[in-house]
Design a protein around this motif. Sequence first.
Motif, PDB file in Angstrom:
ATOM      1  N   ALA A 180      22.770   4.078   8.449  1.00 41.94           N
ATOM      2  CA  ALA A 180      22.929   3.100   9.535  1.00 41.94           C
ATOM      3  C   ALA A 180      22.918   1.675   8.993  1.00 41.94           C
ATOM      4  CB  ALA A 180      21.822   3.290  10.564  1.00 41.94           C
ATOM      5  N   ALA A 209      28.988   7.152   8.420  1.00 42.05           N
ATOM      6  CA  ALA A 209      28.738   7.743   9.735  1.00 42.05           C
ATOM      7  C   ALA A 209      28.592   9.259   9.639  1.00 42.05           C
ATOM      8  CB  ALA A 209      29.881   7.380  10.688  1.00 42.05           C
ATOM      9  N   LEU A 212      25.159   9.949   8.392  1.00 39.55           N
ATOM     10  CA  LEU A 212      24.199   9.764   9.487  1.00 39.55           C
ATOM     11  C   LEU A 212      24.204  10.961  10.418  1.00 39.55           C
ATOM     12  CD1 LEU A 212      22.243   8.190  11.230  1.00 39.55           C
ATOM     13  CD2 LEU A 212      24.144   6.810  12.075  1.00 39.55           C
ATOM     14  N   ASP A 213      25.381  11.509  10.704  1.00 41.18           N
ATOM     15  CA  ASP A 213      25.468  12.655  11.601  1.00 41.18           C
ATOM     16  C   ASP A 213      24.776  13.878  11.018  1.00 41.18           C
ATOM     17  OD1 ASP A 213      26.688  14.099  13.984  1.00 41.18           O
ATOM     18  OD2 ASP A 213      27.563  15.218  12.312  1.00 41.18           O
ATOM     19  N   ALA A 218      18.060  11.231  15.304  1.00 41.92           N
ATOM     20  CA  ALA A 218      18.324  10.526  16.554  1.00 41.92           C
ATOM     21  C   ALA A 218      17.802   9.095  16.505  1.00 41.92           C
ATOM     22  CB  ALA A 218      17.685  11.277  17.721  1.00 41.92           C
ATOM     23  N   SER A 220      17.739   7.171  13.980  1.00 41.27           N
ATOM     24  CA  SER A 220      18.672   6.346  13.208  1.00 41.27           C
ATOM     25  C   SER A 220      19.870   5.940  14.060  1.00 41.27           C
ATOM     26  CB  SER A 220      19.144   7.100  11.965  1.00 41.27           C
ATOM     27  OG  SER A 220      18.062   7.349  11.088  1.00 41.27           O
ATOM     28  N   TRP A 221      20.317   6.821  14.942  1.00 34.47           N
ATOM     29  CA  TRP A 221      21.386   6.442  15.875  1.00 34.47           C
ATOM     30  C   TRP A 221      20.909   5.339  16.812  1.00 34.47           C
ATOM     31  CZ3 TRP A 221      26.258   7.317  15.178  1.00 34.47           C
ATOM     32  CH2 TRP A 221      26.703   8.469  14.506  1.00 34.47           C
ATOM     33  N   VAL A 256      32.640  11.645  12.459  1.00 35.15           N
ATOM     34  CA  VAL A 256      31.451  12.201  13.114  1.00 35.15           C
ATOM     35  C   VAL A 256      31.790  13.538  13.786  1.00 35.15           C
ATOM     36  CG1 VAL A 256      29.764  11.832  14.951  1.00 35.15           C
ATOM     37  CG2 VAL A 256      30.386   9.950  13.430  1.00 35.15           C
ATOM     38  N   VAL A 320      21.333   5.803  24.297  1.00 36.39           N
ATOM     39  CA  VAL A 320      20.683   6.391  23.128  1.00 36.39           C
ATOM     40  C   VAL A 320      19.170   6.222  23.217  1.00 36.39           C
ATOM     41  CG1 VAL A 320      20.530   6.363  20.621  1.00 36.39           C
ATOM     42  CG2 VAL A 320      22.722   5.982  21.731  1.00 36.39           C
TER      43      VAL A 320
END
Length: 518
Positions: A180, A209, A212-213, A218, A220-221, A256, A320
């Motif tokens: 991120a 990305a 991150l996925d 969560a 980090s999102w 993603v 989020v």
Amino acid sequence: MTRSWTVTAAEVRSRARERAAAVAVALVPLGLIPALGAVQGGFQPDAWLWAGTLAAWAAAVALAVDDHPGALRVSWPWLAAGGAFLLWTVASASWSAEPAQSLLEARRIVVYAAVALALVVLARRGAGRAVVAGAHVGVCVLVLYALARYLLGARHYDPVEGYLISQPLGYANAVGILAAIGMLLSLAPATGGSDRRRAGAAALVPPLALALDVSGSAASWLALAIGFAAFAALHPSLGKIAPPLLALVPPTAVAVWIGHFSRLTDPVHARLDGAVVLLAALACSAAAAAAAARLRPQTGSGRGFRRRTLALAAVAVAVVGAAVAVRSTSDQPRASYYHVAWHEYRAHPLLGSGAGTFGRNWALSGLEAKWGGALDAHSLYLETLAETGPLGLALLMAFLLYPLRRAAMRRELPWIPAGAAATVAFLVHAGLDWDWELPSVVVAGLACAAGVAFSEEGRAEPLPRLVRATALAAALLLGAAALVGAHSTTRPSAAPKTAEAPRRGASAIEFSASPRYL
């Protein structure tokens, strides 16, 4: 004519020194972030020894050979806050139930104080841009290596992390927050500058990305969403950078989606081979690079786009954030961690129970048998309040927030919105996870913050001898403190007097021994 030549030669030498100084200050995050990340994020005290010593010695050498103030004239309160927090942590050993763990915690903070001192002392004109660039490259090198290792290596099941990306940091959530941070730092070069620069930075966003996925983080999102909201709020010409910014969305979304579709993180068999996913990610990178290079920043105010982007960013943060909030209030063991930490604070409301004692209190809570062991509260701010009291929390917040004090006033500088956004993302995530225990993540956050604070440096007045001597003494003391740690056998533990030291090379998350969360 001679005088003109002399002035020109002096200017050339000055510019050469500034370039050399920019390289030197950029090497701090560029070197330490991947190096610490390669050894389980720097979780083990062995890493603190060389990381703290190198940073402190770099500061000492700079002070010994040059009387230039660096950023000391305006950033000394930042160093004072960090030093005060370190001393307060050391002092907490005097009332701590586990003095050895309190001193161990102080050894980790020595690294952070030494890194901050090195960044401040090495800063020259343009240091802000150099530090942010160094952090950007360091983070991307580490995360992209982790992604390539994850996709090209054998699919391996970890008892705690499952099939999530976690190595070499040993913790999937750490990979997530670094990804991120890397994405947010990419926004500045990807939306401004030359075509080549925009293309190179844009190419990094889709694989970051994807990393991150597959980290499954969560939090980090959430940190990414809040960081982007900060970027949108700070950027003075958001409408002008709309074309290259929007060009990043389709290839990043596809990357993603590929991560979801591949089911690499599921306990069942994956749908796609890791090599296929890597090739697809590279294709997304190429598409992002081509689009960003072709779509240049516009001229004009772009106020309508700015309002729409801010509204969309607010909605993204709300959605989020609501998802993470629901999860944090219903899932375990995170709620129990917070409960124990809050009970710990209420039992010691003035001074706290002593740094590094959460693991002991968790073991005494009776919840360890149900939820497994834990060394920290998975919230830097709540744990600091519980262990070092309100004063400790105030000193920590001063250390973390001081560099951001004038970000809004300097947002016309291209790296300020991106650096501030990455710093905000780090601060958010640190409140939801145990980033503080992984120096690789913290150094990235400190470097981003320093890049914001150093944006107006460049005054060349020499330091007074007393100030210079004091700073040099501080650097030498920090280096000595890091070296003294070599004689300590204490390791992170909930029961250091009886428990065996964890094995060398073990995953950082194993020491927490807690189920994955956020």
